[in-house]
Design a protein around this motif. Structure first.
Motif, short mmCIF file in Angstrom:
data_model
loop_
_atom_site.label_atom_id
_atom_site.label_comp_id
_atom_site.label_asym_id
_atom_site.label_seq_id
_atom_site.Cartn_x
_atom_site.Cartn_y
_atom_site.Cartn_z
N LEU A 178 0.81 -1.21 0.00
CA LEU A 178 0.00 0.00 0.00
C LEU A 178 0.85 1.26 0.00
CD1 LEU A 178 -2.39 -1.12 2.89
CD2 LEU A 178 -2.73 -1.46 0.42
N VAL A 179 0.26 2.34 -0.47
CA VAL A 179 0.87 3.67 -0.33
C VAL A 179 -0.15 4.62 0.27
CG1 VAL A 179 2.54 3.43 -2.22
CG2 VAL A 179 0.27 4.37 -2.69
N ALA A 180 0.38 5.66 0.92
CA ALA A 180 -0.43 6.78 1.38
C ALA A 180 -0.09 7.95 0.48
CB ALA A 180 -0.12 7.12 2.84
N GLU A 181 -1.13 8.58 -0.04
CA GLU A 181 -0.95 9.65 -1.03
C GLU A 181 -1.76 10.87 -0.62
OE1 GLU A 181 -2.36 10.54 -5.62
OE2 GLU A 181 -2.28 8.48 -4.92
N ARG A 182 -1.18 12.04 -0.82
CA ARG A 182 -1.90 13.30 -0.63
C ARG A 182 -1.55 14.22 -1.79
NH1 ARG A 182 -0.80 15.65 4.85
NH2 ARG A 182 1.17 16.29 3.95
N ASP A 183 -2.56 14.64 -2.50
CA ASP A 183 -2.37 15.55 -3.65
C ASP A 183 -1.30 15.04 -4.61
OD1 ASP A 183 -4.26 17.29 -2.53
OD2 ASP A 183 -2.73 18.31 -1.34
N GLY A 184 -1.33 13.73 -4.87
CA GLY A 184 -0.39 13.14 -5.82
C GLY A 184 0.98 12.81 -5.26
N ASP A 185 1.24 13.20 -4.02
CA ASP A 185 2.54 12.91 -3.40
C ASP A 185 2.44 11.64 -2.55
OD1 ASP A 185 3.88 15.16 -4.38
OD2 ASP A 185 3.16 16.41 -2.72
N ILE A 186 3.41 10.77 -2.70
CA ILE A 186 3.47 9.56 -1.88
C ILE A 186 4.13 9.93 -0.55
CG2 ILE A 186 4.33 7.19 -1.70
CD1 ILE A 186 2.18 7.69 -3.89
N LEU A 187 3.39 9.70 0.55
CA LEU A 187 3.85 10.08 1.88
C LEU A 187 4.45 8.91 2.64
CD1 LEU A 187 0.81 12.25 3.03
CD2 LEU A 187 2.85 12.97 1.77
N GLY A 188 4.12 7.70 2.21
CA GLY A 188 4.63 6.53 2.90
C GLY A 188 4.11 5.28 2.22
N TYR A 189 4.61 4.14 2.70
CA TYR A 189 4.16 2.87 2.15
C TYR A 189 4.22 1.81 3.23
CZ TYR A 189 9.06 1.37 1.70
OH TYR A 189 10.36 1.02 1.95
N ALA A 190 3.46 0.76 3.01
CA ALA A 190 3.46 -0.38 3.94
C ALA A 190 3.12 -1.63 3.15
CB ALA A 190 2.43 -0.16 5.05
N TYR A 191 3.71 -2.74 3.58
CA TYR A 191 3.37 -4.01 2.95
C TYR A 191 3.49 -5.12 3.98
CZ TYR A 191 8.44 -4.74 2.53
OH TYR A 191 9.78 -4.89 2.79
N ALA A 192 2.91 -6.24 3.63
CA ALA A 192 3.00 -7.43 4.46
C ALA A 192 3.55 -8.57 3.62
CB ALA A 192 1.63 -7.80 5.03
N ASP A 193 4.26 -9.46 4.28
CA ASP A 193 4.82 -10.62 3.61
C ASP A 193 4.87 -11.75 4.63
OD1 ASP A 193 5.91 -12.17 1.58
OD2 ASP A 193 7.58 -10.79 1.18
N TYR A 194 5.21 -12.93 4.15
CA TYR A 194 5.40 -14.04 5.07
C TYR A 194 6.47 -13.66 6.10
CZ TYR A 194 2.89 -17.33 2.03
OH TYR A 194 1.95 -17.99 1.30
N PHE A 195 6.25 -14.02 7.36
CA PHE A 195 7.29 -13.86 8.36
C PHE A 195 8.42 -14.84 8.05
CE2 PHE A 195 9.19 -15.17 12.45
CZ PHE A 195 9.75 -13.96 12.80
N ASN A 196 8.05 -16.01 7.61
CA ASN A 196 9.00 -17.05 7.24
C ASN A 196 8.35 -17.83 6.09
OD1 ASN A 196 10.32 -19.76 7.27
ND2 ASN A 196 11.34 -18.98 9.10
N THR A 197 9.13 -18.21 5.10
CA THR A 197 8.54 -18.86 3.92
C THR A 197 8.28 -20.34 4.11
OG1 THR A 197 10.75 -19.17 2.98
CG2 THR A 197 9.52 -17.19 2.31
N ARG A 198 8.73 -20.95 5.20
CA ARG A 198 8.42 -22.37 5.43
C ARG A 198 6.94 -22.51 5.73
NH1 ARG A 198 13.94 -23.09 8.60
NH2 ARG A 198 15.24 -23.51 6.79
N SER A 199 6.33 -23.57 5.19
CA SER A 199 4.88 -23.68 5.13
C SER A 199 4.18 -23.60 6.48
CB SER A 199 4.47 -24.96 4.40
OG SER A 199 4.94 -26.10 5.11
#
Length: 183
Positions: A60-81
């Motif tokens: 995700l991104v946070a945007e104000r008036d076309g400007d990117i103010l920040g970003y966040a994402y999630a992923d596996y903590f560990n790729t083992r099943s």
């Protein structure tokens, strides 16, 4: 009307990667929230974002008036099943707009998205026990410190701790292991 009223949190687009890279590069060069020491270039950041999206996880991104103010994402903590119900979050806010609620907006949406795809836990690996911005953000969202790895990182000539903050999105006994994106 607050400044945050005009901030939109949305799915990141490929056009946002330049801004994402600039935000992260600042934190790499000036902060201890990440133990990375050389800022990845735009191509590498695009590749990292693609990896997250290819796993059908939120970036995700946070945007104000076309400007990117920040970003966040999630992923596996560990790729083992066996870890598949536990995710990790990353959130970075542009250095000139910190403490304005951008990180909180990003995290609220990120947590909702993670719960919707069946995540049980979100684990924040926070670099540096003096990283009060990230610590306070996560604590305010219900994360609890579950462990400290002392002196595991080295950056800017000093040893750094890594803190593990965990938020339980759903109790384990309530999770059905079929019918979720993560199963």
């Amino acid at each position: 009307e607050s400044k945050m009223a005009t901030v939109i949190v949305r799915d990141s687009q490929v056009e946002d990667v330049d801004s994402i890279q600039q935000i992260y590069a600042f934190h790499v060069l000036n902060g201890t929230g990440t133990f990375e020491e050389i800022p990845p270039d735009v191509q590498e950041m695009r590749s990292r974002r693609d990896g997250v999206l290819n796993r059908s996880f939120p970036f995700l991104v946070a945007e104000r008036d076309g400007d990117i103010l920040g970003y966040a994402y999630a992923d596996y903590f560990n790729t083992r099943s066996g870890w598949r119900f536990s995710m990790t979050d990353s959130v970075y806010v542009r250095h000139d707009v910190t403490k304005q609620g951008v990180g909180r907006l990003l995290m609220h949406e990120l947590l909702a998205r993670c719960k919707a795809i069946g995540a049980k836990n979100i684990i924040a690996a926070i670099g540096d026990s003096q990283n009060t911005g990230s610590i306070n953000l996560h604590k305010s969202l219900g994360f609890e410190c579950q462990g400290v790895l002392p002196n595991v990182g080295f950056k800017f000539g000093r040893w750094l701790d890594c803190l593990y903050y965990v938020k339980v999105l759903e109790q384990a006994e309530n999770i059905k292991c079929s019918g979720t994106t993560l199963s």
